[in-house]
Design a protein around this motif. Structure first.
Motif, short mmCIF file in Angstrom:
data_model
loop_
_atom_site.label_atom_id
_atom_site.label_comp_id
_atom_site.label_asym_id
_atom_site.label_seq_id
_atom_site.Cartn_x
_atom_site.Cartn_y
_atom_site.Cartn_z
N ALA A 412 107.66 122.01 36.76
CA ALA A 412 106.56 121.20 37.28
C ALA A 412 106.04 121.80 38.59
O ALA A 412 106.66 122.70 39.17
N GLU A 413 104.93 121.29 39.06
CA GLU A 413 104.31 121.82 40.27
C GLU A 413 105.23 121.73 41.48
O GLU A 413 105.16 122.57 42.39
N ASP A 414 106.07 120.70 41.53
CA ASP A 414 106.99 120.56 42.67
C ASP A 414 108.30 121.31 42.46
O ASP A 414 109.23 121.17 43.26
N GLY A 415 108.39 122.11 41.39
CA GLY A 415 109.58 122.92 41.14
C GLY A 415 110.63 122.26 40.28
O GLY A 415 111.67 122.86 39.99
N GLU A 416 110.39 121.02 39.81
CA GLU A 416 111.38 120.32 39.00
C GLU A 416 111.37 120.82 37.57
O GLU A 416 110.32 121.06 36.98
N ARG A 446 112.34 114.60 32.79
CA ARG A 446 112.43 115.13 34.16
C ARG A 446 113.91 115.19 34.54
O ARG A 446 114.57 114.17 34.70
N LEU A 450 115.74 121.19 40.72
CA LEU A 450 114.78 122.25 41.05
C LEU A 450 115.29 123.54 40.42
O LEU A 450 116.47 123.87 40.52
N LYS A 465 116.85 117.80 43.26
CA LYS A 465 115.62 117.35 43.93
C LYS A 465 115.91 116.21 44.91
O LYS A 465 115.41 116.21 46.03
N LYS A 466 116.71 115.25 44.49
CA LYS A 466 117.00 114.09 45.34
C LYS A 466 117.93 114.43 46.49
O LYS A 466 118.10 113.62 47.40
N ASN A 476 112.44 121.86 54.46
CA ASN A 476 113.18 121.42 53.27
C ASN A 476 114.43 122.27 53.11
O ASN A 476 114.34 123.50 53.01
#
Length: 699
Positions: A412-416, A446, A450, A465-466, A476
């Motif tokens: 995904a766009e956020d790296g997930e 999902r 990452l 991610k969390k 980050n």
């Protein structure tokens, strides 16, 4: 988004269920050994397919006689032992759905799945667990028709009941055939690191299709020449999937219920294949290192040198060429060190599947040199365990490996990482709120991890991610890199980075109670020093600081650990700080040990003004560090360019020199040829003159 996809090699008949694997094995005229049952320490009795099926059917008859009907939920709360597997298959032969519960769970943790899954009956290992189930009534509303205690002869009682009630083979067959591939086989509840556990409804088809496709791409592991000893909890989906795969592929399985007896079980069973979590190999390595240190400085240096040689040899082996000198060094240390480690793990171990977290690259190289090819797998309960795994063929270290056949992944766009495939659930059990969060509108799950795929399609997990820490400066930070390195120390049990909305990164560290006495002795301290005293001792802190300094070399300055505290007690599953798969419950640790965190940040958070000033200084320092890193990177690029230019010039010079040499040799050849030609002509000329000068006979 680019989709990485590996088509399924084969798909099972949707009418089949998991019992079809055992039926197929029983149809084999050789009646193969499929399990080895440990009746007493070191006494492994072979169990053949037909004998196992008879046992399973007999227990299934007792379940039917007890009122268990197709579709009923029955829980199993027991350590990893042979009876667990018998019950699992007996429930499937009775058409029921098994609900695994960790035997280490507290009453409140037991209560939720019993209520949520509407469990009708439960198998517990002993009276202690039966008491926990009874206490669970205080936390949820559920009704159990039966609580069977395995250690009280529950299986024998069920077998006797089935005989007494006259349950027929035809009744069992009707129940066995009830479920198809689309029907539930089990509901496995997540470990709940971030909240209430979620029920993952896994079908017979999930297991069957994942098993058959894994078998196709892991033939070196999944074949009848191998044997496996299981010691990880069968309540975990990975152990369940591996057990199904083993039965499917003909791998002989044994069970080791007590981790304290694992060393002796390995010695007596002598497996060729293990299923592990990274901590198992970390412990083996730490134990070997501690033993070497205890043997004196010379032994310690030998071990440290053997580790360096092991890593270099493995890197060269994976690359495809081991230099002669390195091969000789490897042979020397194999006789001295590696062979002893192999012997300690049974002597025949060739393969291991590691899951539940990343295994350090250096550690993986080390065990490769010891003689064990460790295949890392990635998956979750929601994916029926592995969705990607390394391969023995084309063995590599440093990434998970490609997706398994029948799986798809995208970033995904956020790296997930988002996935779908033959093993992935379609939704949680009775939990539409979580479904809306965990699944995309177009049906992808999902993962919460990452990740990235390299150009070869190999999956690399970057972090959870969390678990990302966002500092006050907006940096980050993925904690896994430093945490994994800290845990490689024999002195360290657990490590957890903190720093959310703080000016810098800190760490909470616990000491390993198993290795602490030896490590204290190695540091010149009394072996009897208690953990709370050791946690504040300057010498111990200096030793941890050295490990922290090493970890900081692996990350940028902004991600480096600036402060740490050694906690006075270890984090354990029994105390509720670790999940059964040994993951740290970060929120609970922070809640219970906030005093350590406050102490680390107390000096910079005394006042709002001081906090803002410190934050501004840290941000400026971070920007300066980033600029320094950029300059260093530019310098490195320039240096590399100069090196490349120099190499190109050297190459051009060498080419010119070779051309000159070739030209000189060619000229010499032509000169030699010309000289030979001249000599030949001169000889011809002289010969002709001699002919002219000689008088004829007539004259």
């Amino acid at each position: 988004m680019m989709i990485h996809s590996v088509p399924a090699e084969v798909m099972c008949d949707p009418a089949l269920n998991l019992t079809s694997i055992l039926e197929r094995r029983c149809a084999d005229s050789s009646n193969p050994v499929i399990y080895r049952w440990q009746k007493s320490p070191g006494n492994w009795q072979p169990v053949r397919a037909q004998s196992f099926r008879s046992m399973v059917v007999a227990v299934a008859k007792g379940l039917i006689a007890s009122g268990i009907e197709p579709g009923d939920r029955v829980a199993i709360m027991c350590r990893t032992r042979f009876e667990w597997t018998v019950l699992d298959f007996a429930l499937w032969y009775a058409g029921a759905v098994s609900i695994p519960i960790y035997e280490t769970n507290a009453a409140a943790q037991v209560a939720y799945p019993l209520e949520h899954a509407e469990v009708k009956a439960i198998f517990v290992e002993n009276d202690k667990l039966a008491a926990i189930v009874e206490t669970a009534h205080e936390f949820a509303s559920f009704e159990l028709e039966h609580t069977w205690v395995i250690d009280h002869g529950a299986l024998d009682s069920l077998i006797a009941l089935g005989v007494a009630e006259g349950v027929t083979d035809e009744q069992v067959e009707a129940s066995r055939a009830f479920a198809s591939g689309e029907d539930l086989a089990t509901i496995v509840y997540t470990s709940g690191t971030t909240g209430r556990p979620k029920g993952c409804p896994l079908t017979h088809g999930n297991f069957l299709n994942l098993s058959v496709n894994t078998k196709m791409v892991e033939p070196e592991i999944a074949n009848p020449s191998n044997s496996l000893i299981l010691f990880l909890p069968l309540a975990h989906v990975l152990a369940r999937l591996i057990e199904v795969l083993a039965l499917d592929a003909g791998v002989v399985v044994g069970h080791s219920p007590n981790i304290k007896n694992l060393a002796s079980d390995l010695d007596s069973f002598k497996p060729t294949f293990l299923l592990v979590v990274p901590r198992v190999f970390e412990k083996v390595y730490e134990g070997a290192m501690a033993k070497a240190a205890k043997g004196g400085t010379a032994n310690q240096r030998i071990f440290e040198r053997s580790v360096d040689i092991a890593v270099r040899w493995s890197q060269a082996k994976v690359a495809g060429r081991v230099p002669f000198k390195l091969a000789a060094q490897y042979k020397f240390y194999d006789a001295l060190v590696y062979s002893k480690l192999r012997a300690a793990m049974g002597g025949k171990l060739k393969y291991a599947v590691s899951g539940g977290g990343p295994l350090g690259v250096r550690l993986n190289h080390f065990f490769h040199a010891v003689g064990i090819e460790v295949v890392e797998g990635y998956g979750l309960t929601e994916t029926c365990a592995p969705i990607a795994a390394g391969r023995i063929r084309g063995f590599q270290i440093g990434s998970i490996g490609p997706l398994l056949p029948g799986a798809e992944g995208r970033i995904a766009e956020d790296g997930e990482l988002e996935v779908r495939g033959v093993g992935v659930i379609r939704g949680y059990y009775k939990n539409p709120e979580e479904d809306a969060v965990a699944f995309t509108e177009d049906g992808w799950f999902r993962t919460g991890d990452l990740a990235r795929f390299d150009e070869q399609g190999l999956l690399k997990i970057v972090g959870r991610k969390k678990e990302i820490i966002v500092t006050a400066g907006g940096k980050n930070v993925i904690p896994a890199i430093a945490e994994n390195h800290l845990r490689t120390s024999p002195l360290v049990s657990q490590a957890m980075l903190v720093g959310d909305e703080k000016p810098f990164i800190s760490a909470l560290v616990t000491l390993d109670p198993d290795t602490l006495p030896d490590q204290l002795e190695h540091l010149g301290l009394p072996r009897s020093l208690a953990m709370p005293e050791a946690a504040v001792h300057p010498t111990v802190r200096e030793a941890i600081q050295r490990i922290v300094d090493e970890a900081n070399q692996l990350v940028s300055r902004a991600e480096a650990i600036r402060e740490f505290r050694i906690m006075s007690k270890d984090l354990t599953e029994e105390d509720g700080y670790l999940t059964p798969s040994q993951k740290v419950k970060r929120a609970k640790v922070l809640a219970d040990f906030q005093a350590y965190v406050d102490d680390m940040y107390g000096k910079v958070t005394a006042t709002p003004t001081g906090e803002r000033l410190k934050e501004a200084v840290e941000q400026a320092s971070e920007r300066l560090g980033q600029a320094r890193e950029q300059l260093a990177e530019q310098f490195e690029q320039t240096r590399e360019q100069l090196t490349e230019a120099r190499e190109q010039l050297a190459e051009q010079f060498e080419q010119t020199r070779e051309q000159l040499v070739e030209a000189r040799e060619a000229a010499a050849e032509r000169l030699e040829l010309t000289r030979e030609q001249l000599n030949e002509r001169l000889q011809e000329y002289r010969a002709s003159r001699e002919d002219q000068d000689t008088p004829s006979e007539e004259q």
